[in-house]
Design an enzyme around this catalytic site. Structure first.
Site, PDB file in Angstrom:
ATOM      1  N   GLU A 133       0.426  -3.623   4.636  1.00 48.64           N
ATOM      2  CA  GLU A 133      -1.566  -2.989   4.707  1.00 48.64           C
ATOM      3  C   GLU A 133      -1.299  -1.660   6.130  1.00 48.64           C
ATOM      4  O   GLU A 133      -1.067  -2.019   7.210  1.00 48.64           O
ATOM      5  CB  GLU A 133      -2.389  -3.693   4.612  1.00 48.64           C
ATOM      6  N   ASP A 134      -1.728  -0.875   6.107  1.00 45.47           N
ATOM      7  CA  ASP A 134      -2.043   0.415   7.340  1.00 45.47           C
ATOM      8  C   ASP A 134      -3.635   0.317   8.059  1.00 45.47           C
ATOM      9  O   ASP A 134      -3.631   0.777   8.727  1.00 45.47           O
ATOM     10  CB  ASP A 134      -0.803   1.743   7.678  1.00 45.47           C
ATOM     11  N   ASP A 179       0.739  -1.226  -0.155  1.00 45.77           N
ATOM     12  CA  ASP A 179       0.444  -0.142   0.312  1.00 45.77           C
ATOM     13  C   ASP A 179       0.360   1.212  -0.252  1.00 45.77           C
ATOM     14  O   ASP A 179       2.140   1.387   0.640  1.00 45.77           O
ATOM     15  CB  ASP A 179      -0.989   0.242   1.201  1.00 45.77           C
ATOM     16  N   LEU A 180       0.518   2.440  -0.321  1.00 45.48           N
ATOM     17  CA  LEU A 180       1.345   3.759  -0.053  1.00 45.48           C
ATOM     18  C   LEU A 180       1.120   4.770   0.968  1.00 45.48           C
ATOM     19  O   LEU A 180       2.115   4.747   1.861  1.00 45.48           O
ATOM     20  CB  LEU A 180       1.107   4.599  -1.420  1.00 45.48           C
ATOM     21  N   ASP A 181      -0.170   5.510   1.090  1.00 46.15           N
ATOM     22  CA  ASP A 181      -0.347   5.666   1.409  1.00 46.15           C
ATOM     23  C   ASP A 181      -0.513   5.564   3.060  1.00 46.15           C
ATOM     24  O   ASP A 181      -1.248   4.554   3.793  1.00 46.15           O
ATOM     25  CB  ASP A 181      -1.597   6.876   1.912  1.00 46.15           C
ATOM     26  N   ARG A 203     -11.562   9.132  -2.462  1.00 48.70           N
ATOM     27  CA  ARG A 203     -11.473   9.971  -2.275  1.00 48.70           C
ATOM     28  C   ARG A 203     -13.182   9.969  -2.403  1.00 48.70           C
ATOM     29  O   ARG A 203     -13.618  11.159  -1.342  1.00 48.70           O
ATOM     30  CB  ARG A 203     -11.125  10.527  -4.053  1.00 48.70           C
ATOM     31  N   LYS A 255     -11.087  -1.249  -1.714  1.00 50.09           N
ATOM     32  CA  LYS A 255     -10.364  -2.276  -0.558  1.00 50.09           C
ATOM     33  C   LYS A 255     -12.086  -2.568   0.118  1.00 50.09           C
ATOM     34  O   LYS A 255     -12.119  -0.947   0.665  1.00 50.09           O
ATOM     35  CB  LYS A 255      -9.504  -1.941   0.375  1.00 50.09           C
ATOM     36  N   LYS A 279      -8.693   6.305   6.410  1.00 48.86           N
ATOM     37  CA  LYS A 279      -7.508   5.932   5.909  1.00 48.86           C
ATOM     38  C   LYS A 279      -8.081   5.284   5.105  1.00 48.86           C
ATOM     39  O   LYS A 279      -8.684   4.217   4.650  1.00 48.86           O
ATOM     40  CB  LYS A 279      -6.382   5.661   6.807  1.00 48.86           C
ATOM     41  N   GLY A 280      -7.174   4.754   4.031  1.00 52.27           N
ATOM     42  CA  GLY A 280      -6.751   3.617   2.768  1.00 52.27           C
ATOM     43  C   GLY A 280      -8.749   3.809   2.131  1.00 52.27           C
ATOM     44  O   GLY A 280      -8.969   2.708   1.618  1.00 52.27           O
ATOM     45  N   VAL A 281      -9.881   4.525   2.184  1.00 55.42           N
ATOM     46  CA  VAL A 281     -10.758   4.612   1.482  1.00 55.42           C
ATOM     47  C   VAL A 281     -11.482   5.824   0.922  1.00 55.42           C
ATOM     48  O   VAL A 281      -9.870   7.005   0.472  1.00 55.42           O
ATOM     49  CB  VAL A 281     -12.071   5.531   3.134  1.00 55.42           C
ATOM     50  N   THR A 336       1.486  10.434   3.982  1.00 58.35           N
ATOM     51  CA  THR A 336       0.184  11.346   3.585  1.00 58.35           C
ATOM     52  C   THR A 336      -0.614  11.907   4.468  1.00 58.35           C
ATOM     53  O   THR A 336      -1.445  12.730   3.754  1.00 58.35           O
ATOM     54  CB  THR A 336       0.039  11.361   1.864  1.00 58.35           C
ATOM     55  N   SER A 348      -2.828   0.619  -4.687  1.00 66.43           N
ATOM     56  CA  SER A 348      -3.151   1.540  -3.722  1.00 66.43           C
ATOM     57  C   SER A 348      -4.572   2.075  -4.112  1.00 66.43           C
ATOM     58  O   SER A 348      -4.527   2.079  -5.189  1.00 66.43           O
ATOM     59  CB  SER A 348      -1.714   2.686  -3.688  1.00 66.43           C
ATOM     60  N   ALA A 349      -5.083   2.792  -3.796  1.00 63.25           N
ATOM     61  CA  ALA A 349      -6.626   3.138  -3.847  1.00 63.25           C
ATOM     62  C   ALA A 349      -6.812   4.534  -4.715  1.00 63.25           C
ATOM     63  O   ALA A 349      -7.106   4.854  -4.818  1.00 63.25           O
ATOM     64  CB  ALA A 349      -7.090   3.341  -2.023  1.00 63.25           C
ATOM     65  N   SER A 350      -5.079   5.917  -4.210  1.00 62.01           N
ATOM     66  CA  SER A 350      -5.066   6.581  -4.647  1.00 62.01           C
ATOM     67  C   SER A 350      -4.504   7.252  -6.167  1.00 62.01           C
ATOM     68  O   SER A 350      -3.540   6.530  -6.764  1.00 62.01           O
ATOM     69  CB  SER A 350      -4.287   6.482  -4.167  1.00 62.01           C
ATOM     70  N   LYS A 351      -5.069   8.213  -6.660  1.00 56.47           N
ATOM     71  CA  LYS A 351      -5.228   8.288  -8.372  1.00 56.47           C
ATOM     72  C   LYS A 351      -4.117   8.850  -8.492  1.00 56.47           C
ATOM     73  O   LYS A 351      -4.030   9.260  -9.473  1.00 56.47           O
ATOM     74  CB  LYS A 351      -6.505   9.008  -8.738  1.00 56.47           C
ATOM     75  N   ASN A 352      -3.252   9.173  -7.601  1.00 60.89           N
ATOM     76  CA  ASN A 352      -2.104  10.456  -7.413  1.00 60.89           C
ATOM     77  C   ASN A 352      -0.900   9.815  -6.879  1.00 60.89           C
ATOM     78  O   ASN A 352       0.455  10.029  -6.753  1.00 60.89           O
ATOM     79  CB  ASN A 352      -2.140  11.141  -6.237  1.00 60.89           C
TER      80      ASN A 352
HETATM   81  C1  BG6 Z   1      -5.795   6.123   0.223  1.00 61.28           C
HETATM   82  C2  BG6 Z   1      -6.076   7.066   0.741  1.00 61.28           C
HETATM   83  O1  BG6 Z   1      -4.290   5.586   0.291  1.00 61.28           O
HETATM   84  O2  BG6 Z   1      -5.622   6.766  -1.426  1.00 61.28           O
HETATM   85  C3  BG6 Z   1      -6.852   7.034   1.470  1.00 61.28           C
HETATM   86  O3  BG6 Z   1      -5.545   5.889   2.464  1.00 61.28           O
HETATM   87  C4  BG6 Z   1      -7.378   8.616   0.317  1.00 61.28           C
HETATM   88  O4  BG6 Z   1      -6.924   8.345   2.557  1.00 61.28           O
HETATM   89  C5  BG6 Z   1      -7.539   7.331  -0.999  1.00 61.28           C
HETATM   90  O5  BG6 Z   1      -8.455   9.113  -0.095  1.00 61.28           O
HETATM   91  C6  BG6 Z   1      -7.953   8.422  -2.100  1.00 61.28           C
HETATM   92  O6  BG6 Z   1      -6.219   9.160  -2.651  1.00 61.28           O
HETATM   93  P1  BG6 Z   1      -6.638  10.248  -3.893  1.00 61.28           P
HETATM   94  O7  BG6 Z   1      -4.865  10.176  -3.817  1.00 61.28           O
HETATM   95  O8  BG6 Z   1      -6.975   9.726  -5.402  1.00 61.28           O
HETATM   96  O9  BG6 Z   1      -7.158  10.810  -3.177  1.00 61.28           O
HETATM   97 MG    MG Z   2      -2.659   2.670   3.136  1.00 58.16          MG
END
Ligand code: BG6
Ligand code: MG
Length: 216
Positions: A168-169, A8-10, A48, A144, A44-46, A16, A113-117
């Site tokens: 995973e955190d 996982d990233l964040d 956007r 997730k 966390k992990g949720v 972050t 990771s769930a993040s788009k960034n």
């Molecule tokens: C997860 C974070 O990794 O990514 C969440 O734990 C975050 O807090 C989610 O909302 C989505 O990230 P992003 O960067 O696409 O807004």
């Molecule tokens: Mg995380």
């Protein structure tokens, strides 16, 4: 045996959560919603979208679809202002040595990771090259605890779930790994991550050898 490690990233590679908090807090203030660091734990992990829904629920507010989308964009722009200041020294302690040790042993490394960034952050931290596969919020459809993100990581690294270990955190992330039939290391506190095979506070005092022993 361990053929792939899926990270996982964040909260695992970089903290972050503090930047997500600053950006969501700014947005909540603008919406007149009280939002605390305790509330931030729920994000966390949720995703956007789900994060903004949770904040609106906290404040008992609703938004039109148009406003919802523009507030999400706003939050992300603010978040990126903070994130773009990040340097390599924000990689959490021990992570780099752990990645290097995995590479040296020929263990595949993937991001889940769930993040788009995620790509942007990996590039800022200068660690993109450590990853054999990157699965992030732009390539998955189910959040997730659905195992999709990790199953795609296994597939992309040519491994089976039983050969993978997930780091995973977030509770939902630990569940996603378990749902995918993978072993999982919780990064953080035992209390929230008790379903993981083992829980460690971070990578600072945790080597690949320790991992093998713990899972043997
Ligand atoms: C997860 C974070 O990794 O990514 C969440 O734990 C975050 O807090 C989610 O909302 C989505 O990230 P992003 O960067 O696409 O807004
Ligand atoms: Mg995380």
């Amino acid at each position: 045996t361990i053929k792939a490690c899926l990270f996982d990233l964040d909260g695992v590679i970089v903290d972050t959560a503090k930047y997500h908090f600053l950006a969501w807090k700014r947005l909540a203030d603008e919406l007149g919603i009280n939002f605390t660091e305790d509330d931030n734990e729920k994000l966390k992990g949720v995703s956007r979208v789900r994060s903004l829904e949770i904040i609106l629920e906290l404040g008992g507010k609703t938004l039109s679809e148009e406003d919802f989308n523009s507030f999400m964009t706003k939050k992300n722009d603010w978040y990126l202002e903070y994130v773009d200041q990040m340097k390599e020294d924000e990689i959490l302690p021990g992570v780099l040595d752990f990645l290097k040790a995995l590479k040296a042993e020929g263990v595949k490394v993937a991001l889940g990771s769930a993040s788009k960034n995620a790509m942007r952050i990996l590039n800022l931290l200068n660690i993109t090259d450590y990853f054999d596969a990157i699965i992030d919020g732009t390539s998955v459809s189910a959040a997730k605890p659905d195992p999709e993100v990790f199953l795609k990581g296994a597939e992309a690294t040519g491994t089976t779930p039983a050969e993978c270990v997930v780091f995973e955190d977030a509770e939902a992330g630990v569940e996603a790994a378990i749902n995918g039939g993978m072993r999982v290391v919780g990064i953080g506190e035992e209390e929230a991550l008790g379903k993981a095979n083992i829980v460690v506070p971070g990578f600072a005092n945790f080597s690949v050898e320790d991992l093998k022993k713990a899972l043997a």
